[in-house]
Design an enzyme around this catalytic site. Structure first.
Site, PDB file in Angstrom:
ATOM      1  N   GLU A 186       0.800  -1.239   0.000  1.00 40.87           N
ATOM      2  CA  GLU A 186       0.000   0.000   0.000  1.00 40.87           C
ATOM      3  C   GLU A 186       0.831   1.286   0.000  1.00 40.87           C
ATOM      4  O   GLU A 186       0.572   2.221   0.749  1.00 40.87           O
ATOM      5  CB  GLU A 186      -0.950  -0.017   1.200  1.00 40.87           C
ATOM      6  CG  GLU A 186      -1.846  -1.239   1.234  1.00 40.87           C
ATOM      7  CD  GLU A 186      -2.842  -1.242   2.385  1.00 40.87           C
ATOM      8  OE1 GLU A 186      -2.787  -0.349   3.236  1.00 40.87           O
ATOM      9  OE2 GLU A 186      -3.675  -2.160   2.423  1.00 40.87           O
ATOM     10  N   GLU A 302      -5.971 -10.679  -1.409  1.00 41.31           N
ATOM     11  CA  GLU A 302      -6.755 -10.503  -0.162  1.00 41.31           C
ATOM     12  C   GLU A 302      -8.257 -10.463  -0.468  1.00 41.31           C
ATOM     13  O   GLU A 302      -9.013  -9.724   0.143  1.00 41.31           O
ATOM     14  CB  GLU A 302      -6.335  -9.219   0.553  1.00 41.31           C
ATOM     15  CG  GLU A 302      -4.858  -9.134   0.842  1.00 41.31           C
ATOM     16  CD  GLU A 302      -4.470  -7.906   1.629  1.00 41.31           C
ATOM     17  OE1 GLU A 302      -5.370  -7.242   2.190  1.00 41.31           O
ATOM     18  OE2 GLU A 302      -3.268  -7.593   1.697  1.00 41.31           O
TER      19      GLU A 302
HETATM   20  C1  XIL Z   1      -5.874  -6.336   8.361  1.00 42.53           C
HETATM   21  C2  XIL Z   1      -6.155  -7.513   9.296  1.00 42.53           C
HETATM   22  O1  XIL Z   1      -7.011  -8.437   8.655  1.00 42.53           O
HETATM   23  C3  XIL Z   1      -6.790  -6.980  10.575  1.00 42.53           C
HETATM   24  O2  XIL Z   1      -7.036  -8.060  11.465  1.00 42.53           O
HETATM   25  C4  XIL Z   1      -5.838  -5.964  11.189  1.00 42.53           C
HETATM   26  O3  XIL Z   1      -6.422  -5.452  12.348  1.00 42.53           O
HETATM   27  C5  XIL Z   1      -5.564  -4.835  10.192  1.00 42.53           C
HETATM   28  O4  XIL Z   1      -5.004  -5.378   8.981  1.00 42.53           O
HETATM   29  N1  XIL Z   1      -4.907  -4.706   3.659  1.00 42.53           N
HETATM   30  C6  XIL Z   1      -3.833  -5.433   4.105  1.00 42.53           C
HETATM   31  C7  XIL Z   1      -3.960  -6.309   5.282  1.00 42.53           C
HETATM   32  O5  XIL Z   1      -2.790  -5.480   3.432  1.00 42.53           O
HETATM   33  O6  XIL Z   1      -2.728  -6.450   5.990  1.00 42.53           O
HETATM   34  C8  XIL Z   1      -5.043  -5.808   6.217  1.00 42.53           C
HETATM   35  O7  XIL Z   1      -5.221  -6.808   7.213  1.00 42.53           O
HETATM   36  C9  XIL Z   1      -6.334  -5.573   5.450  1.00 42.53           C
HETATM   37  C10 XIL Z   1      -6.133  -4.546   4.377  1.00 42.53           C
END
Ligand code: XIL
Length: 393
Positions: A186, A302
Site C-alpha cells: 500500500e 486478499e
Molecule cells: C488487516 C487484518 O485483517 C486486521 O485483522 C488488522 O487489524 C488490520 O489489517 N490490507 C492489508 C492487510 O494489506 O494487511 C489488512 O489486514 C487488510 C487490508
C-alpha cells in the site's frame, strides 16, 4: 487507507439498504427506492452457480496451474480445529494474517527495537510444511501495524538500519520456505498529493522514494528463491479514483523495473464491494495486460466482498456476493500472468470485515467462501466455477 476507499464508495450509495431493512415501518423514500432498484439490478434470482463434482478449491486451482489460499491468524488456526480442517481441505497456500507484520496481536514479531519473536509465525510455517501448503509472507514494509516503539525510536539517522535489519532477519529466517513476500504494501495514496502518487509514510519520510527499491533488493539478497511482490488495494473498479490508482501503480512498477529492481509480481488485494456497480471488465483486463507486459506475475492477494450495503436476506446477499466473485475472477483468470487467488480469510467466522465493515443492522457479515459453520456458500461455488472455467497455466 483501505477504509477510505469504502468511505468513498459509501458516498456513492445514498441510503444503507440494511438500515431500511432493519427499521420497523420504514418510510420508503425516492433514495431508498433508488437503492432498492440498484440492489435489484445487482441480484439475479435465476443465477444458480452450479458446480460439478466434489473437488476442493485447492484441487480445482491446482488442475489449472493456479494456487488458492487464505489468510488466517495463528490464534484461529492453532485453537479452532474446524478452521484447521477446512484450511487443509480447501487451501494450497497459507498466509499468516498477522504474524509476519511488524506488530499485531499478543505475540508480535517485533516486540522491541532489538528483538524478533518468530514463535507464532514459525508455528504457522510448520503447519504449512506439515500439511503441504505453500507459505506466503505478508508484509515486510507497510505504514500500518508498526510497533508502539517505532515512532519514538526510528528516525532519519537509523531508519535504513532498521529497514535492513528487519528485512534481512525475517526473510533469511524463512529463506527457502516462502513462496512469495509482500515486500512493500500500500505505498500508493493519491490523496497525499505527491506527483509520484506515493503515500506519505515514515519510510518515505526517512528514506525518500528509493525505500521501495531498497526493500526489494534487501529481500532478494536474503532469499533469492522467493517471489517478490508489490501489494496494493483500490485497483478494481471503473471509478476515477481506481483508474488513477491503477495508473500510479503501473508507473511505480515501470520505474522499479527500469531500475532493474528485483520485483516479480503485483499483488491486487481485491477487497471488493458488492453494491459497487461500476465494474469494467475491459478496463481491468487492460490493466492486467499492462502489468503482465512488464514481465510481472499477478496475485489476487486478499479477496473478499463487503456485503454491508446489501439486503439482510441471506439468500439475496449470498447470491449477489457470489456473482461479484465469479464476475471478477472470470475476468482476472483470463490473464495467464495471474497465478494465485487468495481470500482474506476462509470462513465468515473469522473475517476482518466484522470489525472494519460491520452492517448497520448488526447482522453478521458474509464476505467469504465458507459460512461461520464452514458450510460451502454460493461464493465457494463461484470461486470453484471460476477455477473450472479458467484457462490452464
Ligand atoms: C488487516 C487484518 O485483517 C486486521 O485483522 C488488522 O487489524 C488490520 O489489517 N490490507 C492489508 C492487510 O494489506 O494487511 C489488512 O489486514 C487488510 C487490508
Amino acid at each position: 487507507m483501505y477504509k477510505d476507499s469504502f468511505l468513498t464508495r459509501r458516498r456513492a450509495v445514498k441510503l444503507g439498504f440494511g438500515m431500511l431493512a432493519g427499521a420497523v415501518g420504514a418510510v420508503t423514500t425516492s433514495k431508498a427506492i433508488d437503492l432498492n432498484n440498484q440492489i435489484q439490478a445487482l441480484d439475479n434470482p435465476n443465477r444458480k452457480f452450479p458446480v460439478n463434482g466434489k473437488l476442493s478449491l485447492k484441487e480445482r486451482a491446482t488442475a489449472k496451474g493456479l494456487i488458492y489460499g487464505a489468510a488466517i491468524q495463528y490464534s484461529q488456526l492453532s485453537l479452532d480445529r474446524e478452521i484447521a480442517t477446512n484450511v487443509k481441505r480447501e487451501c494450497g497456500m497459507l498466509i499468516p494474517e498477522w504474524e509476519l507484520k511488524w506488530f499485531v496481536g499478543k505475540q508480535p514479531l517485533r516486540p522491541s527495537p532489538y528483538t524478533f519473536d518468530f514463535r507464532a509465525a514459525d508455528w504457522m510455517a510448520n503447519f504449512a510444511k506439515t500439511h503441504g501448503l505453500l507459505l506466503r509472507g505478508h508484509t515486510l514494509v507497510w505504514h500500518e501495524s508498526l510497533p508502539p516503539w517505532f515512532e519514538k525510536t526510528v528516525n532519519n539517522q537509523n531508519a535504513k538500519r532498521f529497514l535492513e535489519e528487519h528485512i534481512k532477519t525475517v526473510v533469511q529466517h524463512y529463506a527457502g520456505k516462502i513462496h512469495s513476500w509482500d515486500v512493500v504494501n500500500e505505498a500508493i495514496n493519491l490523496s497525499d498529493g505527491r506527483s509520484d502518487g506515493l503515500r506519505k509514510t515514515p519510510w518515505l519520510k526517512f528514506l525518500g522514494s528509493d525505500y521501495i527499491e531498497l526493500a526489494f533488493r534487501l529481500a532478494a539478497e536474503a532469499d533469492p528463491q522467493a517471489l517478490l511482490v508489490y501489494n496494493d488495494f483500490g485497483l478494481d473498479y471503473d471509478t476515477s479514483k481506481d483508474e488513477a490508482k491503477r495508473n500510479a501503480v503501473l508507473k511505480l512498477l515501470e520505474r522499479l523495473k527500469t531500475k532493474g529492481t528485483p520485483i516479480h509480481a503485483l499483488g491486487i488485494q481485491a477487497h471488493l464491494t458488492a453494491n459497487e456497480a461500476k465494474f469494467s471488465p475491459s478496463k481491468l483486463r487492460q490493466f492486467l495486460r499492462d502489468v503482465a507486459s512488464l514481465g510481472l506475475k499477478i496475485l489476487i492477494t486478499e479477496m473478499d466482498v463487503v456485503d454491508k450495503k446489501l439486503p439482510v436476506d441471506i439468500k439475496v446477499r449470498d447470491r449477489i456476493v457470489a456473482g461479484v466473485y465469479e464476475d471478477y475472477l472470470s475476468v482476472v483468470l483470463d490473464e495467464r500472468a495471474v497465478i494465485a487467488v487468495l481470500t482474506w480469510g476462509l470462513s465468515d467466522r473469522y473475517t476482518w470485515l466484522s470489525h472494519f465493515q460491520p452492517r448497520r443492522d448488526r447482522a453478521a457479515v458474509r464476505p467469504l467462501p465458507l459460512d461461520a459453520n464452514f458450510r460451502r456458500k454460493l461464493a465457494w461455488n463461484a470461486i470453484a466455477r471460476a477455477f473450472d472455467q479458467a484457462p490452464r497455466r
